[in-house]
Write a protein that holds these residues in place. Structure first.
Motif, PDB file in Angstrom:
ATOM      1  N   GLN A   1      52.237  45.112  -1.196  1.00  0.00           N
ATOM      2  CA  GLN A   1      53.690  45.224  -1.071  1.00  0.00           C
ATOM      3  C   GLN A   1      54.188  46.652  -0.857  1.00  0.00           C
ATOM      4  O   GLN A   1      55.331  46.844  -0.450  1.00  0.00           O
ATOM      5  N   PHE A   2      53.342  47.638  -1.167  1.00  0.00           N
ATOM      6  CA  PHE A   2      53.779  49.027  -1.124  1.00  0.00           C
ATOM      7  C   PHE A   2      52.717  49.904  -0.478  1.00  0.00           C
ATOM      8  O   PHE A   2      51.521  49.648  -0.617  1.00  0.00           O
ATOM      9  N   GLU A   3      53.179  50.946   0.198  1.00  0.00           N
ATOM     10  CA  GLU A   3      52.267  51.970   0.682  1.00  0.00           C
ATOM     11  C   GLU A   3      51.952  52.861  -0.513  1.00  0.00           C
ATOM     12  O   GLU A   3      52.846  53.472  -1.102  1.00  0.00           O
ATOM     13  N   MET A   4      50.695  52.903  -0.900  1.00  0.00           N
ATOM     14  CA  MET A   4      50.320  53.634  -2.106  1.00  0.00           C
ATOM     15  C   MET A   4      48.924  54.214  -1.960  1.00  0.00           C
ATOM     16  O   MET A   4      48.146  53.784  -1.112  1.00  0.00           O
ATOM     17  N   THR A   5      48.640  55.200  -2.798  1.00  0.00           N
ATOM     18  CA  THR A   5      47.341  55.852  -2.827  1.00  0.00           C
ATOM     19  C   THR A   5      46.879  55.893  -4.284  1.00  0.00           C
ATOM     20  O   THR A   5      47.682  56.135  -5.185  1.00  0.00           O
ATOM     21  N   ILE A   6      45.600  55.668  -4.494  1.00  0.00           N
ATOM     22  CA  ILE A   6      45.023  55.759  -5.836  1.00  0.00           C
ATOM     23  C   ILE A   6      44.474  57.172  -5.995  1.00  0.00           C
ATOM     24  O   ILE A   6      43.689  57.648  -5.170  1.00  0.00           O
ATOM     25  N   ILE A   7      44.906  57.857  -7.058  1.00  0.00           N
ATOM     26  CA  ILE A   7      44.456  59.227  -7.296  1.00  0.00           C
ATOM     27  C   ILE A   7      44.133  59.415  -8.777  1.00  0.00           C
ATOM     28  O   ILE A   7      44.606  58.642  -9.620  1.00  0.00           O
TER      29      ILE A   7
END
Length: 87
Positions: A25-31
């Motif tokens: 559902q979202f543009e996201m990055t795992i950091i």
């Protein structure tokens, strides 16, 4: 000045469930969680700030308690990271 939002979690399990709920559902990055705000499991979800409120609402609707995760705005000023807790 660039800014973004981070969602941090108390446990790896909570992070994994949240990732599954939000990933389509979202543009996201795992950091890795920033050392300036390191809490819980050490993994964070990086989002555009314009998406953060809706993402938090999705997690609340899925049964996440207010203590399961935290929302942060991350800004850079003069080369320093300035975290501000949202909730």
């Amino acid at each position: 000045m660039d800014s973004y939002c981070l969602l941090t979690f108390q446990s790896t399990h909570q992070f994994m469930v949240a990732e599954k709920i939000l990933k389509d559902q979202f543009e996201m990055t795992i950091i890795p969680t920033l050392r300036e705000i390191s809490t819980g499991c050490g993994i964070a979800i990086k989002l555009n700030c314009s998406s953060a409120d809706l993402a938090c609402q999705k997690l609340a609707d899925a049964g996440f308690s207010e203590t399961a995760f935290q929302s942060w705005i991350i800004r850079y000023e003069n080369g320093m990271i300035i975290p501000t807790k949202e909730k």
